[in-house]
Design a protein around this motif. Structure first.
Motif, PDB file in Angstrom:
ATOM      1  N   ALA A   1       9.596  24.421 -32.750  1.00 20.73           N
ATOM      2  CA  ALA A   1       8.151  24.308 -32.564  1.00 20.73           C
ATOM      3  C   ALA A   1       7.443  24.544 -33.879  1.00 20.73           C
ATOM      4  N   ILE A   2       6.390  23.804 -34.099  1.00 19.88           N
ATOM      5  CA  ILE A   2       5.487  24.010 -35.232  1.00 19.88           C
ATOM      6  C   ILE A   2       4.145  24.323 -34.615  1.00 19.88           C
ATOM      7  N   VAL A   3       3.643  25.506 -34.890  1.00 17.13           N
ATOM      8  CA  VAL A   3       2.438  25.987 -34.220  1.00 17.13           C
ATOM      9  C   VAL A   3       1.357  26.299 -35.244  1.00 17.13           C
ATOM     10  N   PHE A   4       0.198  25.685 -35.074  1.00 18.77           N
ATOM     11  CA  PHE A   4      -0.949  25.930 -35.934  1.00 18.77           C
ATOM     12  C   PHE A   4      -1.956  26.770 -35.167  1.00 18.77           C
ATOM     13  N   GLY A   5      -2.767  27.536 -35.882  1.00 19.91           N
ATOM     14  CA  GLY A   5      -3.828  28.308 -35.249  1.00 19.91           C
ATOM     15  C   GLY A   5      -3.431  29.764 -35.093  1.00 19.91           C
ATOM     16  N   SER A   6      -4.357  30.520 -34.520  1.00 24.42           N
ATOM     17  CA  SER A   6      -4.130  31.952 -34.396  1.00 24.42           C
ATOM     18  C   SER A   6      -4.062  32.447 -32.966  1.00 24.42           C
TER      19      SER A   6
ATOM     20  N   ALA B   1      19.257  17.399 -37.690  1.00 21.95           N
ATOM     21  CA  ALA B   1      17.849  17.395 -37.284  1.00 21.95           C
ATOM     22  C   ALA B   1      17.736  17.781 -35.814  1.00 21.95           C
ATOM     23  N   PRO B   2      16.666  18.454 -35.452  1.00 27.84           N
ATOM     24  CA  PRO B   2      16.458  18.743 -34.033  1.00 27.84           C
ATOM     25  C   PRO B   2      16.203  17.437 -33.284  1.00 27.84           C
ATOM     26  N   ARG B   3      16.538  17.417 -32.018  1.00 27.40           N
ATOM     27  CA  ARG B   3      16.299  16.210 -31.220  1.00 27.40           C
ATOM     28  C   ARG B   3      14.848  16.115 -30.786  1.00 27.40           C
ATOM     29  N   CYS B   4      14.194  17.263 -30.599  1.00 30.23           N
ATOM     30  CA  CYS B   4      12.810  17.269 -30.144  1.00 30.23           C
ATOM     31  C   CYS B   4      12.082  18.475 -30.735  1.00 30.23           C
ATOM     32  N   VAL B   5      10.867  18.250 -31.204  1.00 34.79           N
ATOM     33  CA  VAL B   5      10.034  19.311 -31.760  1.00 34.79           C
ATOM     34  C   VAL B   5       8.667  19.256 -31.085  1.00 34.79           C
ATOM     35  N   THR B   6       8.166  20.404 -30.682  1.00 37.92           N
ATOM     36  CA  THR B   6       6.801  20.489 -30.172  1.00 37.92           C
ATOM     37  C   THR B   6       5.884  20.925 -31.306  1.00 37.92           C
TER      38      THR B   6
END
Length: 130
Positions: free
Chosen positions: A123-128, A48-53
């Motif tokens: 990173a998990i990024v929502f939007g356009s 698992a990643p240690r940190c996710v934005t």
């Protein structure tokens, strides 16, 4: 009380989402129900990643809940950038879920974004917006 139970006690109508009170509450309840279905007992392959934005979008104010829950419950640190105008949502999620840190910055603030991403492994990024 579990973190999801804590979030369930909040009135999503107070978040200022632009939705009707009934719709905001229904969306919040559906998102919490979905997060409660995450099979946390299931073993994951790999490391698992240690940190996710997570960068949230205003068009679905509940989108970060399931991801923040699934990651934080597995011990992953989460940096959550709330959608513009929806800081109460980010504050609520961060207050309830261990290991979630809420940060506010305006979309396009590349310095703040770079600082968060420099600490993250994914990173998990929502939007356009870029």
């Amino acid at each position: 009380m579990s973190p999801l139970d804590t979030l369930a006690t909040l009135d999503a109508a107070a978040f200022g989402t632009g939705l009707s009170a009934a719709n905001a509450r229904a969306c919040w309840a559906a998102a919490l129900n979905g997060a409660g279905q995450v099979p946390l007992h299931r073993e994951l392959r790999g490391e698992a990643p240690r940190c996710v934005t997570i960068i949230a979008s205003a068009n679905v104010f509940t989108a970060p809940i399931e991801w923040a829950w699934a990651l934080s419950a597995r011990g992953v640190r989460v940096i959550l950038k709330s959608a513009r105008g929806l800081a109460p949502v980010g504050d609520a999620i961060a207050a309830a879920l261990p290991g979630v840190e809420h940060r506010e910055w305006r979309g396009g603030d590349l310095d703040a974004e770079a600082a968060a991403l420099a600490q993250s492994h994914a990173a998990i990024v929502f939007g356009s917006a870029e």
